[in-house]
Design a protein around this motif. Structure first.
Motif, PDB file in Angstrom:
ATOM      1  N   ILE A 240      10.145   3.012   5.211  1.00 23.54           N
ATOM      2  CA  ILE A 240      10.616   2.158   6.309  1.00 23.54           C
ATOM      3  C   ILE A 240       9.849   2.455   7.594  1.00 23.54           C
ATOM      4  O   ILE A 240       9.318   1.545   8.242  1.00 23.54           O
ATOM      5  N   PHE A 241       9.767   3.721   7.969  1.00 19.79           N
ATOM      6  CA  PHE A 241       9.129   4.076   9.237  1.00 19.79           C
ATOM      7  C   PHE A 241       7.608   3.999   9.146  1.00 19.79           C
ATOM      8  O   PHE A 241       6.944   3.709  10.148  1.00 19.79           O
ATOM      9  N   GLY A 242       7.059   4.250   7.944  1.00 14.42           N
ATOM     10  CA  GLY A 242       5.615   4.044   7.773  1.00 14.42           C
ATOM     11  C   GLY A 242       5.245   2.587   7.898  1.00 14.42           C
ATOM     12  O   GLY A 242       4.208   2.239   8.494  1.00 14.42           O
ATOM     13  N   TRP A 243       6.089   1.718   7.354  1.00  6.53           N
ATOM     14  CA  TRP A 243       5.868   0.282   7.462  1.00  6.53           C
ATOM     15  C   TRP A 243       5.987  -0.173   8.928  1.00  6.53           C
ATOM     16  O   TRP A 243       5.164  -0.951   9.397  1.00  6.53           O
ATOM     17  N   LEU A 244       7.001   0.354   9.629  1.00  2.93           N
ATOM     18  CA  LEU A 244       7.157   0.013  11.056  1.00  2.93           C
ATOM     19  C   LEU A 244       5.930   0.440  11.851  1.00  2.93           C
ATOM     20  O   LEU A 244       5.461  -0.295  12.722  1.00  2.93           O
ATOM     21  N   ALA A 245       5.427   1.636  11.557  1.00  4.70           N
ATOM     22  CA  ALA A 245       4.236   2.122  12.274  1.00  4.70           C
ATOM     23  C   ALA A 245       3.045   1.213  12.029  1.00  4.70           C
ATOM     24  O   ALA A 245       2.286   0.901  12.945  1.00  4.70           O
ATOM     25  N   ALA A 246       2.893   0.765  10.769  1.00  9.03           N
ATOM     26  CA  ALA A 246       1.763  -0.115  10.423  1.00  9.03           C
ATOM     27  C   ALA A 246       1.876  -1.469  11.109  1.00  9.03           C
ATOM     28  O   ALA A 246       0.860  -2.093  11.465  1.00  9.03           O
TER      29      ALA A 246
ATOM     30  N   MET B   4       0.830  -1.214   0.000  1.00  3.43           N
ATOM     31  CA  MET B   4       0.000   0.000   0.000  1.00  3.43           C
ATOM     32  C   MET B   4       0.861   1.259   0.000  1.00  3.43           C
ATOM     33  O   MET B   4       0.536   2.252  -0.669  1.00  3.43           O
ATOM     34  N   LEU B   5       1.971   1.240   0.726  1.00  6.18           N
ATOM     35  CA  LEU B   5       2.862   2.391   0.739  1.00  6.18           C
ATOM     36  C   LEU B   5       3.483   2.631  -0.639  1.00  6.18           C
ATOM     37  O   LEU B   5       3.592   3.775  -1.089  1.00  6.18           O
TER      38      LEU B   5
ATOM     39  N   ILE C 275      -8.113   9.293  -3.335  1.00  4.67           N
ATOM     40  CA  ILE C 275      -7.970   8.255  -4.354  1.00  4.67           C
ATOM     41  C   ILE C 275      -7.684   6.899  -3.705  1.00  4.67           C
ATOM     42  O   ILE C 275      -8.275   5.876  -4.077  1.00  4.67           O
ATOM     43  N   ILE C 276      -6.761   6.881  -2.733  1.00  5.71           N
ATOM     44  CA  ILE C 276      -6.316   5.600  -2.175  1.00  5.71           C
ATOM     45  C   ILE C 276      -7.186   5.116  -1.017  1.00  5.71           C
ATOM     46  O   ILE C 276      -7.261   3.907  -0.760  1.00  5.71           O
ATOM     47  N   ALA C 277      -7.847   6.049  -0.308  1.00 10.02           N
ATOM     48  CA  ALA C 277      -8.594   5.651   0.889  1.00 10.02           C
ATOM     49  C   ALA C 277      -9.740   4.705   0.568  1.00 10.02           C
ATOM     50  O   ALA C 277     -10.083   3.828   1.371  1.00 10.02           O
ATOM     51  N   THR C 278     -10.340   4.861  -0.616  1.00  8.31           N
ATOM     52  CA  THR C 278     -11.492   4.042  -0.996  1.00  8.31           C
ATOM     53  C   THR C 278     -11.182   2.554  -0.943  1.00  8.31           C
ATOM     54  O   THR C 278     -12.016   1.739  -0.528  1.00  8.31           O
ATOM     55  N   ILE C 279      -9.971   2.187  -1.338  1.00  3.44           N
ATOM     56  CA  ILE C 279      -9.590   0.780  -1.352  1.00  3.44           C
ATOM     57  C   ILE C 279      -8.762   0.409  -0.132  1.00  3.44           C
ATOM     58  O   ILE C 279      -8.915  -0.668   0.450  1.00  3.44           O
TER      59      ILE C 279
ATOM     60  N   ILE D 278      -2.458   5.224   5.516  1.00  5.76           N
ATOM     61  CA  ILE D 278      -3.113   6.214   4.660  1.00  5.76           C
ATOM     62  C   ILE D 278      -2.342   7.531   4.663  1.00  5.76           C
ATOM     63  O   ILE D 278      -2.061   8.111   3.615  1.00  5.76           O
ATOM     64  N   GLY D 279      -1.990   8.003   5.870  1.00  3.66           N
ATOM     65  CA  GLY D 279      -1.293   9.280   5.989  1.00  3.66           C
ATOM     66  C   GLY D 279       0.082   9.258   5.354  1.00  3.66           C
ATOM     67  O   GLY D 279       0.483  10.219   4.688  1.00  3.66           O
ATOM     68  N   THR D 280       0.815   8.165   5.536  1.00  6.76           N
ATOM     69  CA  THR D 280       2.158   8.053   4.961  1.00  6.76           C
ATOM     70  C   THR D 280       2.094   7.819   3.463  1.00  6.76           C
ATOM     71  O   THR D 280       2.877   8.409   2.700  1.00  6.76           O
ATOM     72  N   ALA D 281       1.182   6.961   3.020  1.00  5.23           N
ATOM     73  CA  ALA D 281       1.049   6.687   1.588  1.00  5.23           C
ATOM     74  C   ALA D 281       0.673   7.945   0.817  1.00  5.23           C
ATOM     75  O   ALA D 281       1.094   8.144  -0.330  1.00  5.23           O
ATOM     76  N   GLY D 282      -0.114   8.832   1.461  1.00  4.04           N
ATOM     77  CA  GLY D 282      -0.471  10.083   0.810  1.00  4.04           C
ATOM     78  C   GLY D 282       0.717  11.023   0.703  1.00  4.04           C
ATOM     79  O   GLY D 282       0.921  11.673  -0.330  1.00  4.04           O
ATOM     80  N   ALA D 283       1.510  11.109   1.782  1.00  2.00           N
ATOM     81  CA  ALA D 283       2.646  12.036   1.797  1.00  2.00           C
ATOM     82  C   ALA D 283       3.821  11.525   0.963  1.00  2.00           C
ATOM     83  O   ALA D 283       4.636  12.317   0.483  1.00  2.00           O
TER      84      ALA D 283
END
Length: 438
Positions: free
Chosen positions: A429-435, A336-337, A356-360, A379-384
């Motif tokens: 990396i850090f977005g994945w760790l947070a998830a 997703m990221l 765009i991405i939140a729907t799925i 969601i927040g990291t994938a958007g940024a």
């Protein structure tokens, strides 16, 4: 092949080959539209109709450029430069020079961060502050790639993490789209979820400052057209310039319009007498020209985004990622990221990527059994992701507009590539760790 992947790859490859970004976006949109089955006529129609979506943004940036030049005539930037020059060592004192470099970087960093939250003027400060400081940067032998990464950090990290100014807007978009897709969250959860990704951004900044770009780099001292005659500041001029900035900020917030905010600021400068009526047109036109490139890129990016969305392949891309994921949380978070990175790199706007991405992504996170905090982090990291590094993002266009006024800073290789490497990799990396952790 997926039309989104084709469109983004074509745009990125052409940009890396130093093809003009506006052209790269247009050609990428054409490639994506044809791949997505829209046909030539439909692709051109959708692209053309989408251009108007960023017309107000382009005009806003043009007027902000005019406002920046107007304020410069009051002598405020010159006062800042003279103060900075007093700080810079002229006698080769290595320790003092090092301290001077740290102080200048901190000033640029603080102003960049404030532009998102405390005084939400976004990139309007860049043409006002950075061009006059280029001589200081040259004196200290700064690598301008460091300044680009510092500004990009300030333009992105605060809105990701702090719920104020543009951060309030971003957090509202994140929360609203998550709730629209079936998951109730609290606004107070967003800073908690985004703390680790923000830490990743900080790590990237430290690597850029202390490892990647710490060595001196020599630039030529080239006179900038708007500054050749020099400006002489007075107390009256400084007071009027500060009043103009405050009025522009208040009007922008009250009317939610950068256009009328910039106009209000220009009017205040007129009353200061810093600009004569017979020279106003040429000066303001020059300022608008300074920011025109950003406006054209934004307009072209809007057309690009319209074509990509019209193909319907964004949903296909996300669904394909979901099929590959299966029930694996770790793999799902990473996929997703990466999808978010790809979409934002093409569109150039994290704010526009979230819907765009939140729907799925939201239903997928729920299906994988991820917590609300983990869902927010993804969601927040994938958007940024991609805001740093995208040739069409104002987080890269802004720094380039200030650093390249003397023609010695390349948008792709000296802003986009450095910010991509130092921020998107740590964010993943850090977005994945947070998830995974939350």
């Amino acid at each position: 092949m997926n039309a989104v992947i084709i469109a983004v790859l074509v745009m990125l490859v052409l940009s890396l080959l130093r093809v003009n970004v506006v052209f790269s976006l247009a050609i990428g949109a054409l490639a994506g539209g044809l791949t997505g089955g829209l046909g030539l006529d439909k692709t051109v129609e959708v692209y053309t109709s989408g251009l108007g979506n960023s017309a107000s943004v382009a005009l806003s940036y043009a007027l902000l450029g005019g406002f920046a030049v107007a304020v410069s005539k009051t002598g405020l930037p010159d006062a800042v430069v003279r103060l900075a020059l007093k700080i810079v060592s002229k006698k080769g004192d290595t320790k003092r020079k090092a301290l001077s470099k740290v102080l200048i970087v901190l000033i640029v960093l603080i102003i960049s961060c404030f532009s998102q939250n405390l005084i939400p003027v976004h990139i309007a400060f860049i043409p006002l502050l950075i061009p006059p400081l280029l001589k200081v940067f040259n004196e200290l032998q700064f690598d301008r790639r460091l300044i680009a990464t510092v500004i990009a950090f300030g333009l992105i990290t605060p809105y990701m993490f702090l719920p104020y100014g543009f951060g309030s807007i971003y957090h509202d978009i994140v929360r609203g789209n998550i709730e629209q897709n079936g998951l109730t969250i609290s606004s107070s959860d967003i800073p908690v979820a985004m703390a680790l990704p923000a830490l990743g951004m900080l790590l990237g900044l430290l690597i850029a400052a202390f490892i990647s770009y710490r060595k001196p780099r020599v630039y030529n001292d080239i006179e900038i057209a708007e500054q050749e005659e020099g400006q002489h500041y007075t107390t009256r001029g400084i007071l009027f310039s500060l009043a103009a900035i405050i009025v522009a900020l208040v009007v922008q917030i009250q009317l939610d319009s950068m256009i009328f905010g910039a106009l209000a600021g220009i009017v205040i400068v007129y009353f200061s007498g810093a600009i004569k009526w017979n020279e106003a047109d040429a000066l303001l036109t020059g300022g608008m020209r300074m920011m025109a490139f950003i406006g054209f890129v934004m307009i072209s990016a809007a057309g690009f985004a319209s074509v990509v969305q019209e193909t319907g392949h964004v949903e296909t891309l996300v669904e394909s990622a979901a099929d590959v994921i299966g029930g694996n949380k770790s793999l799902g978070a990473l996929a997703m990221l990466l999808v978010g990175l790809l979409i934002t790199m093409g569109i150039g706007s994290s704010f526009s990527t979230i819907p765009i991405i939140a729907t799925i992504f939201v239903p997928l996170c729920m299906q994988l059994g991820m917590s609300p905090l983990a869902t927010i982090a993804i969601i927040g990291t994938a958007g940024a992701l991609g805001d740093a590094g995208s040739p069409a993002s104002d987080s890269t266009l802004g720094p380039t507009s200030g650093l390249n006024v003397d023609g010695q800073h390349n948008h792709i290789w000296e802003t986009c590539v450095p910010t991509f490497l130092h921020y998107n990799i740590p964010l993943i990396i850090f977005g994945w760790l947070a998830a995974v952790i939350l």
